[in-house]
Design a protein around this motif. Structure first.
Motif, mmCIF file in Angstrom:
data_model
loop_
_atom_site.group_PDB
_atom_site.id
_atom_site.type_symbol
_atom_site.label_atom_id
_atom_site.label_comp_id
_atom_site.label_asym_id
_atom_site.label_seq_id
_atom_site.Cartn_x
_atom_site.Cartn_y
_atom_site.Cartn_z
ATOM 1 N N ARG A 172 0.819 -1.212 0.000
ATOM 2 C CA ARG A 172 0.000 0.000 0.000
ATOM 3 C C ARG A 172 0.857 1.267 0.000
ATOM 4 N NH1 ARG A 172 -2.527 -3.537 3.576
ATOM 5 N NH2 ARG A 172 -1.870 -2.554 5.511
ATOM 6 N N GLU B 15 3.064 -7.486 5.420
ATOM 7 C CA GLU B 15 2.101 -7.233 6.498
ATOM 8 C C GLU B 15 0.789 -7.989 6.263
ATOM 9 O OE1 GLU B 15 1.748 -3.103 7.425
ATOM 10 O OE2 GLU B 15 0.223 -3.442 8.968
ATOM 11 N N ASP B 16 0.314 -8.027 5.042
ATOM 12 C CA ASP B 16 -0.957 -8.706 4.745
ATOM 13 C C ASP B 16 -0.920 -9.544 3.470
ATOM 14 O OD1 ASP B 16 -2.877 -7.714 6.829
ATOM 15 O OD2 ASP B 16 -2.232 -5.781 6.042
ATOM 16 N N LYS C 80 -1.302 -13.529 3.274
ATOM 17 C CA LYS C 80 -2.324 -14.184 4.086
ATOM 18 C C LYS C 80 -3.305 -14.937 3.182
ATOM 19 C CE LYS C 80 -1.626 -11.028 7.931
ATOM 20 N NZ LYS C 80 -2.020 -9.774 8.595
ATOM 21 N N HIS D 160 4.424 -14.825 5.767
ATOM 22 C CA HIS D 160 3.497 -14.577 6.892
ATOM 23 C C HIS D 160 2.100 -14.480 6.328
ATOM 24 C CE1 HIS D 160 2.070 -12.710 10.675
ATOM 25 N NE2 HIS D 160 1.376 -11.905 9.911
ATOM 26 N N TRP E 60 -3.988 -19.076 10.089
ATOM 27 C CA TRP E 60 -4.426 -18.101 11.085
ATOM 28 C C TRP E 60 -5.943 -18.167 11.145
ATOM 29 C CZ3 TRP E 60 -4.027 -12.026 10.513
ATOM 30 C CH2 TRP E 60 -4.022 -11.429 11.781
ATOM 31 N N GLN F 290 -8.419 -13.136 8.437
ATOM 32 C CA GLN F 290 -8.134 -12.929 7.019
ATOM 33 C C GLN F 290 -8.188 -14.247 6.241
ATOM 34 O OE1 GLN F 290 -4.835 -10.216 8.333
ATOM 35 N NE2 GLN F 290 -5.379 -9.065 6.505
ATOM 36 N N ASN G 216 -0.201 -19.113 13.260
ATOM 37 C CA ASN G 216 -0.238 -17.817 13.939
ATOM 38 C C ASN G 216 -1.371 -17.796 14.974
ATOM 39 O OD1 ASN G 216 0.837 -15.115 13.991
ATOM 40 N ND2 ASN G 216 -1.043 -14.392 13.018
ATOM 41 N N GLU G 217 -1.019 -17.498 16.219
ATOM 42 C CA GLU G 217 -2.015 -17.184 17.250
ATOM 43 C C GLU G 217 -3.046 -18.295 17.477
ATOM 44 O OE1 GLU G 217 -3.595 -13.368 16.142
ATOM 45 O OE2 GLU G 217 -1.614 -12.475 15.984
ATOM 46 N N GLN H 115 5.644 -11.910 19.179
ATOM 47 C CA GLN H 115 5.259 -10.756 18.363
ATOM 48 C C GLN H 115 5.761 -9.440 18.956
ATOM 49 O OE1 GLN H 115 1.086 -10.836 17.319
ATOM 50 N NE2 GLN H 115 1.270 -12.814 16.304
ATOM 51 N N GLU I 197 7.103 -8.961 15.589
ATOM 52 C CA GLU I 197 6.175 -7.895 15.180
ATOM 53 C C GLU I 197 6.263 -6.712 16.145
ATOM 54 O OE1 GLU I 197 2.170 -9.285 14.558
ATOM 55 O OE2 GLU I 197 2.802 -11.138 13.596
ATOM 56 N N TRP J 41 7.054 -3.814 13.453
ATOM 57 C CA TRP J 41 5.806 -4.000 12.697
ATOM 58 C C TRP J 41 5.375 -2.687 12.023
ATOM 59 C CZ3 TRP J 41 4.606 -8.406 10.909
ATOM 60 C CH2 TRP J 41 3.346 -8.647 10.361
ATOM 61 N N PHE K 257 -0.848 -0.292 12.120
ATOM 62 C CA PHE K 257 -2.176 -0.930 12.189
ATOM 63 C C PHE K 257 -2.919 -0.485 13.444
ATOM 64 C CE2 PHE K 257 -2.535 -4.228 15.485
ATOM 65 C CZ PHE K 257 -1.247 -4.217 16.004
HETATM 66 O O1 G3I Z 1 -8.195 -5.373 1.837
HETATM 67 C C1 G3I Z 1 -9.186 -4.489 2.366
HETATM 68 C C2 G3I Z 1 -9.496 -3.419 1.386
HETATM 69 O O2 G3I Z 1 -10.076 -4.002 0.251
HETATM 70 C C3 G3I Z 1 -10.444 -2.410 2.032
HETATM 71 O O3 G3I Z 1 -10.634 -1.340 1.176
HETATM 72 C C4 G3I Z 1 -9.877 -1.894 3.336
HETATM 73 C C5 G3I Z 1 -10.824 -0.963 4.056
HETATM 74 O O4 G3I Z 1 -10.426 -0.772 5.390
HETATM 75 O O5 G3I Z 1 -9.597 -2.973 4.184
HETATM 76 C C6 G3I Z 1 -8.657 -3.877 3.647
HETATM 77 O O6 G3I Z 1 -8.384 -4.886 4.528
HETATM 78 C C7 G3I Z 1 -7.589 -4.560 5.659
HETATM 79 C C8 G3I Z 1 -6.308 -5.351 5.614
HETATM 80 O O7 G3I Z 1 -5.559 -5.104 6.779
HETATM 81 C C9 G3I Z 1 -5.472 -5.024 4.415
HETATM 82 O O8 G3I Z 1 -5.275 -3.662 4.382
HETATM 83 C C10 G3I Z 1 -8.371 -4.859 6.893
HETATM 84 O O9 G3I Z 1 -9.472 -3.994 7.005
HETATM 85 C C11 G3I Z 1 -7.494 -4.707 8.101
HETATM 86 O O10 G3I Z 1 -8.197 -5.189 9.249
HETATM 87 C C12 G3I Z 1 -6.224 -5.504 7.936
HETATM 88 O O11 G3I Z 1 -5.447 -5.285 9.099
HETATM 89 C C13 G3I Z 1 -4.321 -6.124 9.259
HETATM 90 C C14 G3I Z 1 -4.538 -7.028 10.461
HETATM 91 O O12 G3I Z 1 -3.365 -7.795 10.694
HETATM 92 C C15 G3I Z 1 -5.710 -7.974 10.243
HETATM 93 O O13 G3I Z 1 -5.976 -8.649 11.434
HETATM 94 C C16 G3I Z 1 -3.112 -5.222 9.502
HETATM 95 O O14 G3I Z 1 -2.812 -4.512 8.294
HETATM 96 C C17 G3I Z 1 -1.909 -6.049 9.917
HETATM 97 O O15 G3I Z 1 -0.893 -5.199 10.377
HETATM 98 C C18 G3I Z 1 -2.284 -6.991 11.060
HETATM 99 O O16 G3I Z 1 -1.151 -7.788 11.344
HETATM 100 C C19 G3I Z 1 -1.318 -8.737 12.380
HETATM 101 C C20 G3I Z 1 -0.388 -9.903 12.056
HETATM 102 O O17 G3I Z 1 -0.669 -10.395 10.774
HETATM 103 C C21 G3I Z 1 -0.496 -10.998 13.096
HETATM 104 N N1 G3I Z 1 -0.255 -10.492 14.426
HETATM 105 C C22 G3I Z 1 -1.080 -9.337 14.806
HETATM 106 C C23 G3I Z 1 -0.921 -8.223 13.788
HETATM 107 C C24 G3I Z 1 -1.695 -7.017 14.227
HETATM 108 O O18 G3I Z 1 -3.075 -7.290 14.264
#
Ligand code: G3I
Length: 434
Positions: free
Chosen positions: A137, A157-158, A161, A194, A198, A201, A240-241, A316, A349, A386, A394
Protein backbone atom coordinates in the motif's frame (compact mmCIF):
# COMPACT_ATOMS: atom_id res chain seq x y z
CA UNK A 1 -4.63 -4.98 36.92
CA UNK A 2 -2.20 -6.11 34.29
CA UNK A 3 -4.33 -9.09 33.40
CA UNK A 4 -7.39 -6.96 33.21
CA UNK A 5 -5.62 -4.50 31.01
CA UNK A 6 -4.40 -7.32 28.84
CA UNK A 7 -7.86 -8.75 28.39
CA UNK A 8 -9.15 -5.40 27.43
CA UNK A 9 -6.33 -4.63 25.17
CA UNK A 10 -5.56 -7.54 22.93
CA UNK A 11 -8.06 -9.42 20.93
CA UNK A 12 -6.86 -10.19 18.43
CA UNK A 13 17.92 -17.14 10.86
CA UNK A 14 19.61 -16.17 9.86
CA UNK A 15 22.48 -14.58 8.15
CA UNK A 16 23.57 -11.00 8.21
CA UNK A 17 23.78 -9.21 4.97
CA UNK A 18 26.46 -7.12 3.59
CA UNK A 19 27.98 -5.26 6.46
CA UNK A 20 31.32 -6.78 7.17
CA UNK A 21 31.87 -6.76 10.87
CA UNK A 22 35.00 -8.33 12.13
CA UNK A 23 33.97 -10.71 14.85
CA UNK A 24 35.06 -9.19 18.08
CA UNK A 25 35.39 -10.81 21.45
CA UNK A 26 32.11 -11.37 23.15
CA UNK A 27 31.96 -9.36 26.28
CA UNK A 28 28.64 -10.46 27.59
CA UNK A 29 27.52 -13.92 28.48
CA UNK A 30 28.83 -15.24 25.25
CA UNK A 31 31.32 -17.83 24.43
CA UNK A 32 33.68 -18.32 21.64
CA UNK A 33 31.76 -19.61 18.70
CA UNK A 34 33.84 -19.30 15.62
CA UNK A 35 32.53 -16.35 13.72
CA UNK A 36 32.34 -16.63 10.04
CA UNK A 37 32.14 -20.35 9.75
CA UNK A 38 28.59 -20.59 8.64
CA UNK A 39 27.64 -22.54 5.62
CA UNK A 40 25.44 -21.31 2.90
CA UNK A 41 26.16 -17.76 2.10
CA UNK A 42 22.69 -17.59 0.89
CA UNK A 43 21.04 -19.42 -1.85
CA UNK A 44 18.57 -16.75 -0.99
CA UNK A 45 20.66 -13.78 -0.18
CA UNK A 46 21.93 -12.82 -3.55
CA UNK A 47 18.98 -13.20 -5.80
CA UNK A 48 19.02 -10.42 -8.29
CA UNK A 49 15.74 -9.47 -9.74
CA UNK A 50 14.07 -6.83 -11.72
CA UNK A 51 12.34 -5.48 -8.68
CA UNK A 52 12.52 -1.98 -7.35
CA UNK A 53 15.84 -1.04 -5.91
CA UNK A 54 15.68 2.23 -4.07
CA UNK A 55 18.10 4.64 -2.59
CA UNK A 56 21.09 3.29 -4.40
CA UNK A 57 21.14 -0.08 -2.70
CA UNK A 58 22.58 -2.64 -5.06
CA UNK A 59 20.06 -5.05 -6.42
CA UNK A 60 20.64 -8.29 -4.67
CA UNK A 61 24.04 -7.08 -3.89
CA UNK A 62 24.06 -7.82 -0.24
CA UNK A 63 23.69 -11.49 -0.52
CA UNK A 64 27.15 -12.64 0.22
CA UNK A 65 27.19 -13.15 3.89
CA UNK A 66 30.51 -12.40 5.44
CA UNK A 67 29.96 -14.00 8.75
CA UNK A 68 28.00 -16.82 10.16
CA UNK A 69 24.87 -17.67 8.38
CA UNK A 70 22.49 -20.45 7.93
CA UNK A 71 19.93 -18.74 5.86
CA UNK A 72 20.27 -20.80 2.79
CA UNK A 73 21.21 -24.05 4.36
CA UNK A 74 18.98 -27.05 4.23
CA UNK A 75 16.74 -27.73 7.12
CA UNK A 76 17.86 -30.68 9.06
CA UNK A 77 21.46 -29.72 8.50
CA UNK A 78 23.52 -27.74 10.87
CA UNK A 79 21.91 -24.56 9.73
CA UNK A 80 18.56 -24.77 11.32
CA UNK A 81 19.65 -26.82 14.23
CA UNK A 82 22.54 -24.59 15.08
CA UNK A 83 20.68 -21.36 14.98
CA UNK A 84 18.44 -22.90 17.50
CA UNK A 85 21.42 -23.45 19.72
CA UNK A 86 20.56 -22.19 23.09
CA UNK A 87 23.85 -21.38 24.60
CA UNK A 88 25.07 -17.86 24.58
CA UNK A 89 28.02 -18.36 22.46
CA UNK A 90 29.92 -21.50 22.01
CA UNK A 91 27.50 -22.85 19.48
CA UNK A 92 29.36 -25.39 17.51
CA UNK A 93 31.68 -23.88 15.04
CA UNK A 94 31.28 -25.35 11.64
CA UNK A 95 27.71 -26.24 12.20
CA UNK A 96 26.44 -23.51 10.03
CA UNK A 97 25.97 -20.95 12.69
CA UNK A 98 29.24 -20.57 14.40
CA UNK A 99 29.17 -16.89 13.73
CA UNK A 100 26.01 -16.49 15.67
CA UNK A 101 27.40 -18.23 18.65
CA UNK A 102 30.46 -16.12 18.90
CA UNK A 103 29.42 -12.73 17.83
CA UNK A 104 26.17 -12.48 19.61
CA UNK A 105 27.03 -13.98 22.91
CA UNK A 106 27.11 -10.58 24.39
CA UNK A 107 27.65 -7.15 23.14
CA UNK A 108 30.82 -8.08 21.41
CA UNK A 109 29.99 -6.44 18.13
CA UNK A 110 30.04 -3.02 19.67
CA UNK A 111 33.64 -2.12 19.14
CA UNK A 112 34.06 -3.38 15.61
CA UNK A 113 30.71 -2.07 14.53
CA UNK A 114 30.69 1.28 16.19
CA UNK A 115 30.56 2.84 12.76
CA UNK A 116 27.31 1.20 11.77
CA UNK A 117 24.77 3.78 10.69
CA UNK A 118 21.86 1.61 9.69
CA UNK A 119 19.85 -0.79 11.77
CA UNK A 120 20.70 -3.66 9.44
CA UNK A 121 24.42 -3.03 9.74
CA UNK A 122 24.16 -2.77 13.49
CA UNK A 123 22.19 -6.01 13.54
CA UNK A 124 24.79 -7.73 11.41
CA UNK A 125 27.35 -6.99 14.05
CA UNK A 126 25.71 -9.50 16.30
CA UNK A 127 24.73 -11.77 13.45
CA UNK A 128 21.02 -11.19 13.40
CA UNK A 129 18.58 -9.87 10.86
CA UNK A 130 16.69 -6.64 11.47
CA UNK A 131 13.29 -6.82 9.92
CA UNK A 132 10.29 -4.72 9.11
CA UNK A 133 6.72 -5.38 8.08
CA UNK A 134 6.09 -3.89 4.66
CA UNK A 135 2.92 -3.46 2.68
CA UNK A 136 2.41 -2.72 -0.98
CA UNK A 137 0.00 0.00 0.00
CA UNK A 138 2.91 2.36 0.64
CA UNK A 139 5.89 0.97 -1.24
CA UNK A 140 5.56 3.62 -3.92
CA UNK A 141 6.16 6.38 -1.40
CA UNK A 142 9.83 7.35 -1.70
CA UNK A 143 10.19 8.09 2.02
CA UNK A 144 8.61 4.77 2.94
CA UNK A 145 10.85 2.86 0.57
CA UNK A 146 13.94 4.77 1.68
CA UNK A 147 13.27 4.05 5.34
CA UNK A 148 12.83 0.38 4.47
CA UNK A 149 16.50 0.28 3.51
CA UNK A 150 17.38 0.45 7.19
CA UNK A 151 16.33 -3.19 7.33
CA UNK A 152 17.51 -6.43 5.75
CA UNK A 153 14.51 -8.65 6.48
CA UNK A 154 10.91 -8.22 5.36
CA UNK A 155 7.62 -9.61 6.56
CA UNK A 156 4.67 -8.87 4.25
CA UNK A 157 2.10 -7.23 6.50
CA UNK A 158 -0.96 -8.71 4.75
CA UNK A 159 0.05 -9.82 1.26
CA UNK A 160 0.70 -13.51 1.92
CA UNK A 161 -2.32 -14.18 4.09
CA UNK A 162 -4.87 -16.77 3.01
CA UNK A 163 -7.56 -14.36 1.81
CA UNK A 164 -5.04 -12.82 -0.55
CA UNK A 165 -3.20 -15.91 -1.73
CA UNK A 166 -6.11 -18.34 -2.20
CA UNK A 167 -9.31 -16.30 -2.42
CA UNK A 168 -11.09 -19.15 -4.20
CA UNK A 169 -10.31 -22.76 -3.52
CA UNK A 170 -7.46 -23.91 -5.69
CA UNK A 171 -6.99 -20.50 -7.28
CA UNK A 172 -3.79 -18.92 -6.05
CA UNK A 173 -2.99 -15.26 -6.47
CA UNK A 174 0.55 -14.24 -5.73
CA UNK A 175 0.86 -10.81 -7.31
CA UNK A 176 0.60 -8.98 -3.99
CA UNK A 177 3.14 -11.13 -2.23
CA UNK A 178 5.40 -11.20 -5.25
CA UNK A 179 5.64 -7.42 -5.26
CA UNK A 180 6.96 -7.43 -1.71
CA UNK A 181 9.43 -10.20 -2.49
CA UNK A 182 10.66 -8.35 -5.58
CA UNK A 183 11.19 -5.21 -3.55
CA UNK A 184 13.11 -7.18 -0.97
CA UNK A 185 15.27 -8.96 -3.51
CA UNK A 186 16.01 -5.75 -5.36
CA UNK A 187 17.27 -4.24 -2.14
CA UNK A 188 19.21 -7.13 -0.68
CA UNK A 189 16.64 -8.06 1.92
CA UNK A 190 15.53 -11.51 2.98
CA UNK A 191 11.87 -12.40 3.41
CA UNK A 192 9.81 -14.26 5.98
CA UNK A 193 6.48 -15.59 4.76
CA UNK A 194 3.50 -14.58 6.89
CA UNK A 195 1.30 -16.46 7.55
CA UNK A 196 0.07 -19.88 6.43
CA UNK A 197 -2.55 -20.70 9.07
CA UNK A 198 -4.43 -18.10 11.09
CA UNK A 199 -7.98 -17.51 12.25
CA UNK A 200 -8.08 -14.05 10.63
CA UNK A 201 -8.13 -12.93 7.02
CA UNK A 202 -9.53 -16.22 5.77
CA UNK A 203 -11.65 -16.60 2.63
CA UNK A 204 -15.28 -17.50 3.21
CA UNK A 205 -15.14 -20.65 1.08
CA UNK A 206 -13.41 -22.44 3.95
CA UNK A 207 -16.59 -22.22 6.03
CA UNK A 208 -18.41 -24.79 3.91
CA UNK A 209 -15.83 -27.54 4.28
CA UNK A 210 -16.21 -30.56 6.52
CA UNK A 211 -13.36 -31.96 8.60
CA UNK A 212 -11.72 -34.05 5.90
CA UNK A 213 -12.14 -31.34 3.29
CA UNK A 214 -10.73 -28.71 5.61
CA UNK A 215 -7.66 -30.77 6.40
CA UNK A 216 -7.12 -31.35 2.69
CA UNK A 217 -7.54 -27.64 2.02
CA UNK A 218 -5.01 -26.84 4.72
CA UNK A 219 -2.50 -29.17 3.10
CA UNK A 220 -3.16 -27.87 -0.39
CA UNK A 221 -2.84 -24.27 0.73
CA UNK A 222 0.45 -24.85 2.48
CA UNK A 223 1.79 -26.78 -0.50
CA UNK A 224 0.62 -24.24 -3.04
CA UNK A 225 1.91 -21.17 -1.28
CA UNK A 226 5.18 -22.67 -0.15
CA UNK A 227 5.93 -24.09 -3.57
CA UNK A 228 5.48 -20.67 -5.11
CA UNK A 229 7.85 -18.97 -2.68
CA UNK A 230 10.38 -21.81 -2.37
CA UNK A 231 13.87 -20.36 -2.61
CA UNK A 232 12.63 -16.82 -2.13
CA UNK A 233 11.73 -16.81 1.55
CA UNK A 234 13.96 -18.03 4.34
CA UNK A 235 11.22 -18.76 6.88
CA UNK A 236 7.49 -19.06 7.34
CA UNK A 237 5.13 -18.24 10.14
CA UNK A 238 3.37 -21.56 9.76
CA UNK A 239 0.76 -21.16 12.48
CA UNK A 240 -0.24 -17.82 13.94
CA UNK A 241 -2.01 -17.18 17.25
CA UNK A 242 -3.50 -20.63 17.88
CA UNK A 243 -3.90 -20.10 21.62
CA UNK A 244 -6.25 -17.92 23.57
CA UNK A 245 -5.27 -15.52 26.32
CA UNK A 246 -6.03 -18.08 29.02
CA UNK A 247 -3.76 -20.65 27.43
CA UNK A 248 -6.52 -22.78 25.99
CA UNK A 249 -6.75 -23.57 22.32
CA UNK A 250 -8.30 -20.60 20.55
CA UNK A 251 -11.74 -21.24 19.15
CA UNK A 252 -11.45 -21.01 15.38
CA UNK A 253 -12.48 -22.84 12.29
CA UNK A 254 -9.28 -24.85 12.69
CA UNK A 255 -9.75 -25.91 16.28
CA UNK A 256 -13.49 -26.44 15.92
CA UNK A 257 -13.23 -28.76 12.95
CA UNK A 258 -9.79 -30.27 13.31
CA UNK A 259 -8.92 -30.00 17.00
CA UNK A 260 -5.44 -29.12 18.20
CA UNK A 261 -3.91 -31.51 15.67
CA UNK A 262 -4.19 -28.81 13.02
CA UNK A 263 -1.08 -27.17 14.44
CA UNK A 264 1.03 -30.28 14.19
CA UNK A 265 -0.40 -31.14 10.80
CA UNK A 266 0.45 -27.69 9.48
CA UNK A 267 4.07 -28.01 10.53
CA UNK A 268 4.36 -31.46 8.99
CA UNK A 269 2.74 -30.30 5.75
CA UNK A 270 5.07 -27.31 5.70
CA UNK A 271 8.24 -29.31 6.20
CA UNK A 272 7.22 -31.69 3.44
CA UNK A 273 6.39 -28.78 1.16
CA UNK A 274 9.76 -27.05 1.59
CA UNK A 275 12.60 -28.63 3.58
CA UNK A 276 14.79 -25.56 3.16
CA UNK A 277 13.00 -22.90 5.18
CA UNK A 278 12.64 -22.30 8.85
CA UNK A 279 9.24 -23.00 10.32
CA UNK A 280 7.93 -20.77 13.11
CA UNK A 281 5.03 -20.68 15.47
CA UNK A 282 4.06 -17.01 15.97
CA UNK A 283 1.97 -15.46 18.76
CA UNK A 284 1.46 -12.45 21.02
CA UNK A 285 1.49 -12.27 24.80
CA UNK A 286 3.84 -15.21 25.03
CA UNK A 287 6.56 -12.90 26.29
CA UNK A 288 5.12 -12.51 29.78
CA UNK A 289 4.34 -14.83 32.67
CA UNK A 290 0.96 -15.76 31.26
CA UNK A 291 -0.81 -19.07 30.81
CA UNK A 292 -0.55 -18.63 27.07
CA UNK A 293 3.22 -18.51 27.26
CA UNK A 294 3.14 -21.77 29.19
CA UNK A 295 0.90 -23.40 26.59
CA UNK A 296 3.19 -22.43 23.75
CA UNK A 297 6.22 -23.58 25.71
CA UNK A 298 4.60 -26.96 26.38
CA UNK A 299 3.59 -27.33 22.75
CA UNK A 300 7.10 -26.61 21.50
CA UNK A 301 8.58 -28.97 24.07
CA UNK A 302 6.20 -31.69 22.95
CA UNK A 303 6.97 -31.02 19.28
CA UNK A 304 10.69 -31.26 19.90
CA UNK A 305 10.29 -34.50 21.85
CA UNK A 306 8.15 -36.10 19.17
CA UNK A 307 10.02 -34.78 16.18
CA UNK A 308 7.31 -32.49 14.88
CA UNK A 309 9.25 -30.09 12.65
CA UNK A 310 9.51 -26.65 14.23
CA UNK A 311 12.52 -24.36 14.04
CA UNK A 312 11.48 -21.34 15.97
CA UNK A 313 8.99 -19.24 17.86
CA UNK A 314 8.03 -15.69 17.02
CA UNK A 315 7.27 -13.49 20.00
CA UNK A 316 5.26 -10.76 18.36
CA UNK A 317 6.10 -8.09 20.94
CA UNK A 318 3.28 -5.64 20.47
CA UNK A 319 4.01 -3.81 23.66
CA UNK A 320 3.69 -0.46 25.43
CA UNK A 321 5.67 2.34 26.95
CA UNK A 322 4.79 1.00 30.37
CA UNK A 323 7.04 -1.77 31.62
CA UNK A 324 4.48 -4.54 31.30
CA UNK A 325 3.40 -7.12 28.78
CA UNK A 326 6.15 -8.00 29.08
CA UNK A 327 8.21 -6.78 31.99
CA UNK A 328 11.75 -7.37 30.75
CA UNK A 329 12.58 -9.96 33.44
CA UNK A 330 9.56 -12.03 32.39
CA UNK A 331 10.59 -11.73 28.76
CA UNK A 332 14.01 -13.08 29.63
CA UNK A 333 12.55 -16.08 31.45
CA UNK A 334 10.39 -16.92 28.45
CA UNK A 335 13.16 -16.34 25.95
CA UNK A 336 15.58 -18.53 27.82
CA UNK A 337 13.23 -21.42 28.43
CA UNK A 338 12.24 -21.55 24.77
CA UNK A 339 15.86 -21.33 23.66
CA UNK A 340 16.66 -24.18 26.02
CA UNK A 341 14.29 -26.37 24.01
CA UNK A 342 16.57 -25.97 21.01
CA UNK A 343 14.49 -23.62 18.91
CA UNK A 344 15.29 -20.18 17.64
CA UNK A 345 13.31 -17.25 19.01
CA UNK A 346 12.63 -14.10 17.01
CA UNK A 347 10.94 -10.85 17.97
CA UNK A 348 8.53 -10.88 15.07
CA UNK A 349 6.18 -7.90 15.18
CA UNK A 350 7.60 -5.37 17.61
CA UNK A 351 5.99 -2.02 18.30
CA UNK A 352 5.70 0.06 21.47
CA UNK A 353 2.50 2.05 21.77
CA UNK A 354 2.21 5.09 24.00
CA UNK A 355 0.22 4.46 27.15
CA UNK A 356 -0.51 6.39 30.31
CA UNK A 357 2.28 8.91 30.72
CA UNK A 358 4.15 7.67 27.69
CA UNK A 359 6.97 9.84 26.45
CA UNK A 360 9.51 9.62 23.67
CA UNK A 361 12.16 8.72 26.21
CA UNK A 362 10.08 5.95 27.76
CA UNK A 363 9.40 4.53 24.33
CA UNK A 364 13.08 4.69 23.48
CA UNK A 365 13.96 2.85 26.69
CA UNK A 366 11.38 0.10 26.08
CA UNK A 367 12.66 -0.50 22.57
CA UNK A 368 16.20 -0.50 23.89
CA UNK A 369 15.70 -2.83 26.81
CA UNK A 370 13.69 -5.39 24.87
CA UNK A 371 16.01 -5.41 21.87
CA UNK A 372 18.98 -5.70 24.23
CA UNK A 373 17.49 -8.82 25.78
CA UNK A 374 17.40 -10.40 22.33
CA UNK A 375 20.86 -9.18 21.38
CA UNK A 376 22.32 -10.83 24.47
CA UNK A 377 21.17 -14.23 23.22
CA UNK A 378 22.62 -15.89 20.16
CA UNK A 379 19.48 -17.91 19.62
CA UNK A 380 17.37 -14.79 19.28
CA UNK A 381 18.06 -14.49 15.59
CA UNK A 382 15.94 -11.67 14.24
CA UNK A 383 14.10 -8.57 15.37
CA UNK A 384 11.26 -7.31 13.20
CA UNK A 385 9.48 -3.98 13.71
CA UNK A 386 5.81 -4.00 12.70
CA UNK A 387 5.87 -1.11 10.26
CA UNK A 388 7.89 1.96 9.43
CA UNK A 389 5.99 5.14 10.17
CA UNK A 390 3.51 5.91 12.94
CA UNK A 391 1.26 7.22 10.20
CA UNK A 392 0.51 3.73 8.95
CA UNK A 393 0.65 1.59 12.07
CA UNK A 394 -2.18 -0.93 12.19
CA UNK A 395 -2.83 0.35 15.71
CA UNK A 396 -4.23 3.60 14.34
CA UNK A 397 -7.32 1.67 13.24
CA UNK A 398 -7.55 -0.46 16.35
CA UNK A 399 -9.03 1.69 19.07
CA UNK A 400 -9.69 -1.52 20.98
CA UNK A 401 -5.96 -2.00 21.32
CA UNK A 402 -5.08 1.57 22.20
CA UNK A 403 -4.64 2.52 25.81
CA UNK A 404 -7.93 3.93 26.99
CA UNK A 405 -7.99 7.68 27.32
CA UNK A 406 -4.39 7.80 26.39
CA UNK A 407 -2.19 9.17 23.70
CA UNK A 408 -2.27 8.16 20.04
CA UNK A 409 -0.33 4.92 19.76
CA UNK A 410 2.63 6.26 17.71
CA UNK A 411 4.36 2.91 18.21
CA UNK A 412 7.16 2.89 15.63
CA UNK A 413 10.59 4.29 14.80
CA UNK A 414 9.59 7.08 12.40
CA UNK A 415 6.95 9.71 13.08
CA UNK A 416 4.10 10.65 10.77
CA UNK A 417 6.48 12.82 8.73
CA UNK A 418 9.19 10.21 8.39
CA UNK A 419 11.46 11.80 10.95
CA UNK A 420 13.43 9.31 13.00
CA UNK A 421 12.28 9.22 16.60
CA UNK A 422 14.28 8.62 19.77
CA UNK A 423 12.95 5.05 19.56
CA UNK A 424 15.15 4.56 16.49
CA UNK A 425 18.18 5.45 18.57
CA UNK A 426 17.00 3.09 21.29
CA UNK A 427 17.06 0.17 18.87
CA UNK A 428 20.38 1.24 17.38
CA UNK A 429 21.96 1.59 20.80
CA UNK A 430 20.80 -1.86 21.86
CA UNK A 431 22.08 -3.43 18.65
CA UNK A 432 25.48 -1.84 19.21
CA UNK A 433 25.66 -2.83 22.85
CA UNK A 434 25.31 0.68 24.16
O1 G3I B 1 -8.19 -5.37 1.84
C1 G3I B 1 -9.19 -4.49 2.37
C2 G3I B 1 -9.50 -3.42 1.39
O2 G3I B 1 -10.08 -4.00 0.25
C3 G3I B 1 -10.44 -2.41 2.03
O3 G3I B 1 -10.63 -1.34 1.18
C4 G3I B 1 -9.88 -1.89 3.34
C5 G3I B 1 -10.82 -0.96 4.06
O4 G3I B 1 -10.43 -0.77 5.39
O5 G3I B 1 -9.60 -2.97 4.18
C6 G3I B 1 -8.66 -3.88 3.65
O6 G3I B 1 -8.38 -4.89 4.53
C7 G3I B 1 -7.59 -4.56 5.66
C8 G3I B 1 -6.31 -5.35 5.61
O7 G3I B 1 -5.56 -5.10 6.78
C9 G3I B 1 -5.47 -5.02 4.41
O8 G3I B 1 -5.27 -3.66 4.38
C10 G3I B 1 -8.37 -4.86 6.89
O9 G3I B 1 -9.47 -3.99 7.00
C11 G3I B 1 -7.49 -4.71 8.10
O10 G3I B 1 -8.20 -5.19 9.25
C12 G3I B 1 -6.22 -5.50 7.94
O11 G3I B 1 -5.45 -5.28 9.10
C13 G3I B 1 -4.32 -6.12 9.26
C14 G3I B 1 -4.54 -7.03 10.46
O12 G3I B 1 -3.37 -7.79 10.69
C15 G3I B 1 -5.71 -7.97 10.24
O13 G3I B 1 -5.98 -8.65 11.43
C16 G3I B 1 -3.11 -5.22 9.50
O14 G3I B 1 -2.81 -4.51 8.29
C17 G3I B 1 -1.91 -6.05 9.92
O15 G3I B 1 -0.89 -5.20 10.38
C18 G3I B 1 -2.28 -6.99 11.06
O16 G3I B 1 -1.15 -7.79 11.34
C19 G3I B 1 -1.32 -8.74 12.38
C20 G3I B 1 -0.39 -9.90 12.06
O17 G3I B 1 -0.67 -10.40 10.77
C21 G3I B 1 -0.50 -11.00 13.10
N1 G3I B 1 -0.26 -10.49 14.43
C22 G3I B 1 -1.08 -9.34 14.81
C23 G3I B 1 -0.92 -8.22 13.79
C24 G3I B 1 -1.69 -7.02 14.23
O18 G3I B 1 -3.08 -7.29 14.26
Amino acid sequence: MRNLAKLLIWVAGISPLGFACAPSPAVGGGGAGAGGSGAAAGTLGGIASGGRAVGGAPAGGAGASTSGGEAGSPAGSGGVAAVAGTGNGGASAGSGNGGGGGASGGTGGATACAGATTLKDAGSCTNRLIGVALTNRHLDEPEFAAAALQFNYVTPEDEMKWDVTEPQQGTFTFAEGDAIVEFAEANGMKVKGHTLVWHNQLPSWLDALNEAQLRAALKAHIEGVMAHYAGRVIAWDVVNEAFDDDGSLRSSIWSQKLGQSFIEDAFRFARAADPNVKLYYNDYDIESAYAKADSVYEMVKDFKQRGVPIDGVGMQMHTRTTDEDPPVPELIVNLDRLLALGVEVVLSEMDVRYCADGTDEKQKKRFHDIVAACVARSGCGAITIWGITDRYSFLNDRTDLQCAGSLPPRPLLWNDDYQKKPSFDGVMDALLGR
